[in-house]
Design a protein around this motif. Structure first.
Motif, PDB file in Angstrom:
ATOM      1  N   ILE A   4       0.112  -7.312  -6.037  1.00 25.23           N
ATOM      2  CA  ILE A   4       1.580  -7.351  -5.983  1.00 25.23           C
ATOM      3  C   ILE A   4       2.119  -6.863  -4.643  1.00 25.23           C
ATOM      4  O   ILE A   4       2.963  -7.515  -4.032  1.00 25.23           O
ATOM      5  CB  ILE A   4       2.169  -6.531  -7.153  1.00 25.23           C
ATOM      6  CG1 ILE A   4       1.858  -7.245  -8.470  1.00 25.23           C
ATOM      7  CG2 ILE A   4       3.673  -6.334  -6.981  1.00 25.23           C
ATOM      8  CD1 ILE A   4       2.219  -6.455  -9.697  1.00 25.23           C
ATOM      9  N   GLY A   5       1.649  -5.716  -4.169  1.00 26.73           N
ATOM     10  CA  GLY A   5       2.166  -5.130  -2.927  1.00 26.73           C
ATOM     11  C   GLY A   5       2.070  -6.045  -1.722  1.00 26.73           C
ATOM     12  O   GLY A   5       3.070  -6.242  -1.005  1.00 26.73           O
ATOM     13  N   PRO A   6       0.893  -6.622  -1.451  1.00 30.46           N
ATOM     14  CA  PRO A   6       0.796  -7.531  -0.307  1.00 30.46           C
ATOM     15  C   PRO A   6       1.715  -8.761  -0.437  1.00 30.46           C
ATOM     16  O   PRO A   6       2.243  -9.241   0.568  1.00 30.46           O
ATOM     17  CB  PRO A   6      -0.680  -7.931  -0.297  1.00 30.46           C
ATOM     18  CG  PRO A   6      -1.382  -6.754  -0.897  1.00 30.46           C
ATOM     19  CD  PRO A   6      -0.437  -6.273  -1.973  1.00 30.46           C
ATOM     20  N   THR A   7       1.932  -9.220  -1.657  1.00 29.03           N
ATOM     21  CA  THR A   7       2.853 -10.352  -1.841  1.00 29.03           C
ATOM     22  C   THR A   7       4.278  -9.931  -1.509  1.00 29.03           C
ATOM     23  O   THR A   7       5.016 -10.664  -0.845  1.00 29.03           O
ATOM     24  CB  THR A   7       2.779 -10.893  -3.288  1.00 29.03           C
ATOM     25  OG1 THR A   7       1.434 -11.277  -3.576  1.00 29.03           O
ATOM     26  CG2 THR A   7       3.691 -12.094  -3.472  1.00 29.03           C
ATOM     27  N   VAL A   8       4.666  -8.735  -1.973  1.00 28.97           N
ATOM     28  CA  VAL A   8       6.001  -8.215  -1.659  1.00 28.97           C
ATOM     29  C   VAL A   8       6.156  -8.085  -0.148  1.00 28.97           C
ATOM     30  O   VAL A   8       7.188  -8.472   0.415  1.00 28.97           O
ATOM     31  CB  VAL A   8       6.254  -6.859  -2.368  1.00 28.97           C
ATOM     32  CG1 VAL A   8       7.515  -6.186  -1.834  1.00 28.97           C
ATOM     33  CG2 VAL A   8       6.360  -7.054  -3.870  1.00 28.97           C
ATOM     34  N   LYS A   9       5.121  -7.579   0.520  1.00 34.46           N
ATOM     35  CA  LYS A   9       5.168  -7.428   1.982  1.00 34.46           C
ATOM     36  C   LYS A   9       5.367  -8.776   2.658  1.00 34.46           C
ATOM     37  O   LYS A   9       6.191  -8.911   3.574  1.00 34.46           O
ATOM     38  CB  LYS A   9       3.881  -6.768   2.489  1.00 34.46           C
ATOM     39  CG  LYS A   9       3.864  -6.598   4.002  1.00 34.46           C
ATOM     40  CD  LYS A   9       2.573  -5.956   4.477  1.00 34.46           C
ATOM     41  CE  LYS A   9       2.600  -5.790   5.988  1.00 34.46           C
ATOM     42  NZ  LYS A   9       1.368  -5.159   6.472  1.00 34.46           N
ATOM     43  N   LYS A  10       4.624  -9.780   2.214  1.00 36.22           N
ATOM     44  CA  LYS A  10       4.738 -11.116   2.802  1.00 36.22           C
ATOM     45  C   LYS A  10       6.177 -11.640   2.657  1.00 36.22           C
ATOM     46  O   LYS A  10       6.759 -12.135   3.627  1.00 36.22           O
ATOM     47  CB  LYS A  10       3.764 -12.074   2.095  1.00 36.22           C
ATOM     48  CG  LYS A  10       3.828 -13.484   2.615  1.00 36.22           C
ATOM     49  CD  LYS A  10       2.853 -14.500   2.008  1.00 36.22           C
ATOM     50  CE  LYS A  10       2.114 -14.145   0.794  1.00 36.22           C
ATOM     51  NZ  LYS A  10       1.283 -15.210   0.233  1.00 36.22           N
ATOM     52  N   LEU A  39      -2.905  -0.532  -2.254  1.00 31.90           N
ATOM     53  CA  LEU A  39      -3.574   0.698  -2.664  1.00 31.90           C
ATOM     54  C   LEU A  39      -2.860   1.393  -3.820  1.00 31.90           C
ATOM     55  O   LEU A  39      -3.467   2.200  -4.521  1.00 31.90           O
ATOM     56  CB  LEU A  39      -3.687   1.661  -1.469  1.00 31.90           C
ATOM     57  CG  LEU A  39      -4.433   1.105  -0.247  1.00 31.90           C
ATOM     58  CD1 LEU A  39      -4.379   2.092   0.913  1.00 31.90           C
ATOM     59  CD2 LEU A  39      -5.874   0.774  -0.623  1.00 31.90           C
ATOM     60  N   ASN A  40      -1.573   1.118  -3.993  1.00 39.06           N
ATOM     61  CA  ASN A  40      -0.776   1.697  -5.075  1.00 39.06           C
ATOM     62  C   ASN A  40      -0.040   0.572  -5.806  1.00 39.06           C
ATOM     63  O   ASN A  40       0.252  -0.465  -5.209  1.00 39.06           O
ATOM     64  CB  ASN A  40       0.273   2.678  -4.541  1.00 39.06           C
ATOM     65  CG  ASN A  40      -0.313   3.992  -4.106  1.00 39.06           C
ATOM     66  OD1 ASN A  40      -1.425   4.055  -3.595  1.00 39.06           O
ATOM     67  ND2 ASN A  40       0.447   5.050  -4.309  1.00 39.06           N
ATOM     68  N   ASP A  41       0.282   0.836  -7.049  1.00 40.64           N
ATOM     69  CA  ASP A  41       1.127  -0.074  -7.823  1.00 40.64           C
ATOM     70  C   ASP A  41       2.420   0.638  -8.176  1.00 40.64           C
ATOM     71  O   ASP A  41       2.497   1.866  -8.140  1.00 40.64           O
ATOM     72  CB  ASP A  41       0.424  -0.526  -9.109  1.00 40.64           C
ATOM     73  CG  ASP A  41      -0.574  -1.643  -8.866  1.00 40.64           C
ATOM     74  OD1 ASP A  41      -0.325  -2.473  -7.979  1.00 40.64           O
ATOM     75  OD2 ASP A  41      -1.594  -1.672  -9.567  1.00 40.64           O
ATOM     76  N   VAL A  42       3.427  -0.153  -8.521  1.00 44.84           N
ATOM     77  CA  VAL A  42       4.699   0.410  -8.955  1.00 44.84           C
ATOM     78  C   VAL A  42       4.938   0.018 -10.406  1.00 44.84           C
ATOM     79  O   VAL A  42       4.347  -0.942 -10.901  1.00 44.84           O
ATOM     80  CB  VAL A  42       5.882  -0.069  -8.075  1.00 44.84           C
ATOM     81  CG1 VAL A  42       5.752   0.416  -6.656  1.00 44.84           C
ATOM     82  CG2 VAL A  42       6.029  -1.574  -8.118  1.00 44.84           C
ATOM     83  N   SER A  43       5.821   0.724 -11.069  1.00 44.30           N
ATOM     84  CA  SER A  43       6.168   0.388 -12.443  1.00 44.30           C
ATOM     85  C   SER A  43       6.948  -0.930 -12.451  1.00 44.30           C
ATOM     86  O   SER A  43       7.485  -1.359 -11.420  1.00 44.30           O
ATOM     87  CB  SER A  43       7.030   1.497 -13.059  1.00 44.30           C
ATOM     88  OG  SER A  43       8.302   1.533 -12.419  1.00 44.30           O
ATOM     89  N   ALA A  44       7.017  -1.532 -13.602  1.00 48.62           N
ATOM     90  CA  ALA A  44       7.770  -2.790 -13.729  1.00 48.62           C
ATOM     91  C   ALA A  44       9.229  -2.572 -13.357  1.00 48.62           C
ATOM     92  O   ALA A  44       9.832  -3.403 -12.668  1.00 48.62           O
ATOM     93  CB  ALA A  44       7.650  -3.335 -15.146  1.00 48.62           C
ATOM     94  N   ALA A  45       9.803  -1.454 -13.795  1.00 54.95           N
ATOM     95  CA  ALA A  45      11.216  -1.176 -13.494  1.00 54.95           C
ATOM     96  C   ALA A  45      11.453  -1.116 -11.986  1.00 54.95           C
ATOM     97  O   ALA A  45      12.431  -1.680 -11.477  1.00 54.95           O
ATOM     98  CB  ALA A  45      11.649   0.131 -14.150  1.00 54.95           C
ATOM     99  N   LYS A  46      10.550  -0.470 -11.260  1.00 53.11           N
ATOM    100  CA  LYS A  46      10.699  -0.379  -9.802  1.00 53.11           C
ATOM    101  C   LYS A  46      10.463  -1.736  -9.144  1.00 53.11           C
ATOM    102  O   LYS A  46      11.145  -2.093  -8.191  1.00 53.11           O
ATOM    103  CB  LYS A  46       9.751   0.672  -9.228  1.00 53.11           C
ATOM    104  CG  LYS A  46      10.197   2.085  -9.578  1.00 53.11           C
ATOM    105  CD  LYS A  46       9.292   3.131  -8.982  1.00 53.11           C
ATOM    106  CE  LYS A  46       9.827   4.505  -9.374  1.00 53.11           C
ATOM    107  NZ  LYS A  46       9.050   5.584  -8.785  1.00 53.11           N
TER     108      LYS A  46
END
Length: 188
Positions: A4-10, A39-46
């Motif tokens: 998820i994180g790398p996709t958000v970054k892109k 390296l980290n995940d966030v909650s669905a709400a975040k």
């Protein structure tokens, strides 16, 4: 499928947003760095807040995350609609048969929708199978419908009519309107 994180970054980089703009009041800068590296995940709400900051829907995010491919359920829904719209009941039946026993609940739900469409095409009544009954119970009992469930609500009217439960139609219309208004307010 990417993390998820790398996709958000892109998406953030493509849109030209800074980390501060996207993550402000959601996660710390150091956490954002680790999140974007996977390296980290966030909650669905975040995640929902972050997607709102990026002005992107969850469906669009899933499409991007899935390497710009439809999810299996979305693809099946498209095939189901196409078969029904073109009156290709053989194809519709094949879709239902192939997904009726699926371990994926979304695919089983779509198979139940396909059964309803086939039955309603041939007659003014629907034979209520356990899958259709489960579909009915799930949709009719839910207080809040997702956009996907709102799209699937039309078969409820076919079921109500064919099972002699016409008196439930005003309640269903009311629930349909309430849920549509909730979705509309969230998107304003």
């Amino acid at each position: 499928m990417e993390e998820i994180g790398p996709t958000v970054k892109k998406i953030r980089i493509i849109k030209g947003f800074t980390q501060k703009e996207v993550y402000a009041a959601v996660i710390s800068r150091s956490f954002a760095n680790r999140f974007e590296r996977g390296l980290n995940d966030v909650s669905a709400a975040k995640l929902f807040i972050i997607l709102d900051h990026l002005s992107i829907s969850v469906d669009e995010f899933r499409f991007i995350q899935n390497n710009y491919q439809q999810t299996v359920a979305n693809e099946l829904q498209t095939q189901l609609n196409k078969a029904y719209d073109s009156h290709d009941l053989q194809q519709l039946g094949q879709i239902v048969a192939a997904n009726k026993q699926s371990a994926n609940l979304s695919l089983r739900s779509l198979a139940a929708t396909g059964e309803i469409l086939i039955e309603s095409y041939y007659s003014k009544t629907v034979s209520i199978t356990p899958e259709i009954n489960n579909f009915w119970d799930k949709l009719f009992a839910s207080k809040t419908w997702t956009i996907h469930e709102i799209k699937l609500a039309v078969p409820l009217f076919i079921i109500a009519t064919s099972t002699g439960q016409i008196d439930l139609i005003p309640k269903m219309v009311n629930q349909f309107e309430i849920n549509c208004k909730k979705i509309h307010l969230k998107w304003q």
